[in-house]
Design an enzyme around this catalytic site. Structure first.
Site, mmCIF file in Angstrom:
data_model
loop_
_atom_site.group_PDB
_atom_site.id
_atom_site.type_symbol
_atom_site.label_atom_id
_atom_site.label_comp_id
_atom_site.label_asym_id
_atom_site.label_seq_id
_atom_site.Cartn_x
_atom_site.Cartn_y
_atom_site.Cartn_z
ATOM 1 N N ASP A 364 5.553 0.867 8.900
ATOM 2 C CA ASP A 364 4.645 1.440 7.889
ATOM 3 C C ASP A 364 3.244 1.567 8.474
ATOM 4 O OD1 ASP A 364 3.768 2.455 5.510
ATOM 5 O OD2 ASP A 364 3.769 0.549 4.417
ATOM 6 N N ARG A 368 -4.077 3.013 6.033
ATOM 7 C CA ARG A 368 -4.236 2.035 4.942
ATOM 8 C C ARG A 368 -3.762 0.645 5.370
ATOM 9 N NH1 ARG A 368 -0.211 5.368 3.975
ATOM 10 N NH2 ARG A 368 1.869 4.457 4.165
ATOM 11 N N ASN A 369 -2.953 0.589 6.423
ATOM 12 C CA ASN A 369 -2.448 -0.700 6.909
ATOM 13 C C ASN A 369 -3.140 -1.176 8.186
ATOM 14 O OD1 ASN A 369 -0.706 -1.289 4.841
ATOM 15 N ND2 ASN A 369 0.949 -0.054 5.700
ATOM 16 N N ASP A 382 0.164 -5.885 7.819
ATOM 17 C CA ASP A 382 1.429 -5.601 7.118
ATOM 18 C C ASP A 382 2.602 -5.297 8.037
ATOM 19 O OD1 ASP A 382 0.171 -6.073 4.808
ATOM 20 O OD2 ASP A 382 0.115 -4.019 4.088
HETATM 21 P P1 ATP Z 1 0.474 -0.599 0.199
HETATM 22 O O1 ATP Z 1 0.724 -1.831 -0.591
HETATM 23 O O2 ATP Z 1 0.994 0.613 -0.434
HETATM 24 O O3 ATP Z 1 0.849 -0.724 1.657
HETATM 25 P P2 ATP Z 1 -2.211 -1.149 0.868
HETATM 26 O O4 ATP Z 1 -1.823 -1.472 2.264
HETATM 27 O O5 ATP Z 1 -3.512 -0.405 0.651
HETATM 28 O O6 ATP Z 1 -1.089 -0.346 0.141
HETATM 29 P P3 ATP Z 1 -2.611 -3.920 0.389
HETATM 30 O O7 ATP Z 1 -2.135 -4.305 1.746
HETATM 31 O O8 ATP Z 1 -2.111 -4.695 -0.759
HETATM 32 O O9 ATP Z 1 -2.296 -2.459 0.002
HETATM 33 O O10 ATP Z 1 -4.202 -3.965 0.444
HETATM 34 C C1 ATP Z 1 -5.012 -3.481 -0.621
HETATM 35 C C2 ATP Z 1 -6.461 -3.457 -0.175
HETATM 36 O O11 ATP Z 1 -6.940 -4.790 -0.027
HETATM 37 C C3 ATP Z 1 -6.694 -2.798 1.167
HETATM 38 O O12 ATP Z 1 -6.842 -1.431 1.029
HETATM 39 C C4 ATP Z 1 -7.969 -3.478 1.648
HETATM 40 O O13 ATP Z 1 -9.091 -2.846 1.093
HETATM 41 C C5 ATP Z 1 -7.852 -4.862 1.050
HETATM 42 N N1 ATP Z 1 -7.330 -5.837 2.042
HETATM 43 C C6 ATP Z 1 -6.040 -6.108 2.332
HETATM 44 N N2 ATP Z 1 -5.926 -7.085 3.261
HETATM 45 C C7 ATP Z 1 -7.189 -7.432 3.598
HETATM 46 C C8 ATP Z 1 -7.766 -8.379 4.526
HETATM 47 N N3 ATP Z 1 -6.997 -9.162 5.301
HETATM 48 N N4 ATP Z 1 -9.099 -8.453 4.611
HETATM 49 C C9 ATP Z 1 -9.886 -7.661 3.849
HETATM 50 N N5 ATP Z 1 -9.414 -6.759 2.953
HETATM 51 C C10 ATP Z 1 -8.095 -6.634 2.818
#
Ligand code: ATP
Length: 514
Positions: A364, A368-369, A382
């Site tokens: 993935d 965004r990841n 992720d």
């Molecule tokens: P999906 O769940 O569809 O993969 P995603 O990757 O955007 O979407 P999450 O991994 O849940 O979703 O993350 C959501 C948001 O939280 C991210 O877009 C980011 O802004 C923030 N985030 C996630 N992990 C971190 C981290 N380790 N440090 C700082 N911010 C984070």
């Protein structure tokens, strides 16, 4: 006081006021010395002798960074403090006693990657061995470094060789440091040195043909990530949920919310909370065991988990600037230059090259990841979770019905035949390059997921984004080759992207004309 000054003066004053008795071969410190740690790389003088005093070599370490105790069993210290390693067997965390500084004579656990053996080359404030050329430039040009600031690093193009990077009037120049058969170092054959330290001392006194006299060592940026949160979360990493306090919401994804949190009242972390029922905790734990072993500077480190009750918490390192997608969209070309974009792409390729080497598939990969820290540092997040969410036996078409299945990022063979591989990750990397070069635009902007699934097998590919150099677009097209075997490896992608920055090394003779 500056870290560099503290580092050099502390060992001298420590030696002066602390006369250490000779130890017997069976004592724990001697044993520790036989079990060298990550920084145990003494600079051998010509003839193979270490410059450290024989009776103390290996026993004492100098702190390279400040560390603030996270648990009651930890030891706080400042850069420059001297620490005696009492037990190195835990591996990445050592049991130590402070021999100088505010914690003098106190004992506790320390992160092994925060210290280096005294009088070893790793303890030198100018030695940045694992720093890549472009990182060296970024660090040297960052605030706080002046004309003449310098560092010595491993040369990327020639294994085993070293480079000297130095700031000259706002630009960074690079010199190769060559080594003679007898082990002496030189920039110009006219003057050779037994050790790097002597070389540095010489060019700190006079430029002698370099573009500039060496000044202060490059300022150290952030301290490195520790391995796990503390010595006892490295192997046992299910932690008490009550040790985590959620402070503020950072964002939400399709599987749950992400918070900034604090562990044990001491340590900033990110906490991903998973919606109940999104995954089987057993599946997750199995995958997380693997993820935990995957440690690389360009991968988000998984610190710990809370799986005993729902919602499951995944505790990772916190990245100040959130996701790359948001970061790019927010900037939209205001401050990020093409060189920054390429450099961020190179960082992702470097993390993926590591996964490739481990035979691990992300599944993935998308902007965004990828998460962004200070100074455009990018780390992949992720990895491995997609496998837990999208079960292997689940048909991709079923998965696609979930509104967020990343159709536009997924290689055709993965969509059509559920064939995920490192080469499908390469396809996704090409899409991620598109996101980077368009400041976070949705790929295939005018097309629906359905149209993409229809048209890709017919040979359709996105056109070159505006202002994107042709060489970058050529890389994207390579990543989107129909036959996955024709796509490049991440190793190749990494060096191609890093090569954009490789200029000729400044030659000594050229330098003498400055
Ligand atoms: P999906 O769940 O569809 O993969 P995603 O990757 O955007 O979407 P999450 O991994 O849940 O979703 O993350 C959501 C948001 O939280 C991210 O877009 C980011 O802004 C923030 N985030 C996630 N992990 C971190 C981290 N380790 N440090 C700082 N911010 C984070």
């Amino acid at each position: 006081m500056e870290i560099q000054k503290r580092l050099s003066s502390c060992w001298q004053s420590f030696l002066a006021c602390f006369k250490k008795p000779r130890r017997s071969a069976g004592d724990p410190v001697r044993q520790a010395a036989r079990n060298p740690g990550p920084g145990d790389n003494a600079e051998p003088a010509a003839g193979g002798k270490s410059s450290a005093p024989a009776e103390t070599a290996g026993d004492y370490y100098i702190a390279l960074y400040d560390y603030s105790a996270r648990t009651e069993e930890d030891l706080s210290f400042h850069a420059g403090d001297i620490l005696e390693a009492l037990d190195k067997s835990p591996g990445e965390w050592w049991f130590a006693q402070a021999a100088s500084g505010l914690s003098a004579s106190k004992q506790g656990y320390i992160p092994a990657n925060y210290v280096a053996p005294v009088e070893s080359i790793n303890a030198e404030p100018w030695y940045f061995p694992e720093t890549k050329r472009q990182d060296a430039e970024k660090m040297l040009l960052a605030g706080g470094n002046q004309h003449g600031a310098f560092l010595i690093r491993n040369c990327e193009s020639q294994k085993g060789e070293l480079s000297l990077s130095v700031v000259d009037s706002g630009r960074v120049k690079h010199y190769k440091l060559k080594k003679m058969d007898n082990g002496q170092y030189f920039v110009s054959k006219t003057r050779c040195f037994q050790t790097l330290k002597e070389l540095v001392e010489h060019y700190s006194r006079q430029s002698d043909g370099l573009c500039v006299r060496l000044g202060e060592p490059c300022k150290k940026m952030e301290a490195p990530q520790t391995h796990g949160l503390s010595y006892n979360t490295v192997d046992q990493w299910e932690i008490d949920r009550n040790s985590i306090k959620l402070l503020r919401k950072l964002g939400a994804g399709q599987f749950g919310e992400v918070f900034e949190g604090i562990w044990n009242e001491t340590t900033a972390v990110a906490v991903k909370t998973l919606k109940p029922g999104t995954m089987d905790p057993e599946d997750f734990l199995r995958e997380a065991q693997i993820m935990k072993r995957l440690r690389h500077a360009k991968l988000i480190q998984l610190y710990a988990v809370c799986t005993m009750e729902e919602p499951i918490y995944i505790i990772t390192e916190l990245m100040k600037n959130g996701s790359l997608l948001e970061y790019l969209q927010k900037d939209n070309g205001k401050t990020l230059r093409i060189s920054d974009q390429i450099e961020m792409a190179a960082q992702v390729a470097s993390g993926m090259a590591f996964l490739e080497l481990q035979n691990y598939i992300h599944r993935d990969l998308a902007a965004r990841n990828v998460l962004v820290g200070e100074n455009n540092i990018c780390k992949i997040a992720d990895f491995g979770l997609a496998r837990v969410f999208m079960k292997e036996n689940e048909s991709v078409y079923e998965a696609k019905e979930g509104t967020k299945f990343p159709v536009k990022w997924t290689a055709p063979e993965a969509i059509n035949d559920n064939k995920f591989s490192i080469k499908s990750d390469v396809w996704s990397f090409g899409i991620l390059l598109y996101e980077i070069m368009t400041f976070g635009q949705m790929p295939y902007p005018a097309m629906s997921n359905y149209q993409v699934v229809q048209k890709i097998p017919q040979g359709y590919r996105m056109t070159c984004p505006p202002n994107c150099p042709k060489v970058m677009y050529d890389i994207m097209i390579d990543c989107w080759k129909e036959d996955e075997q024709d796509r490049p490896t991440f190793e190749t992608l990494q060096w191609k992207l890093e090569d954009f920055f490789d200029m000729d090394v400044t030659s000594y003779d050229d330098a003498s004309r400055y």
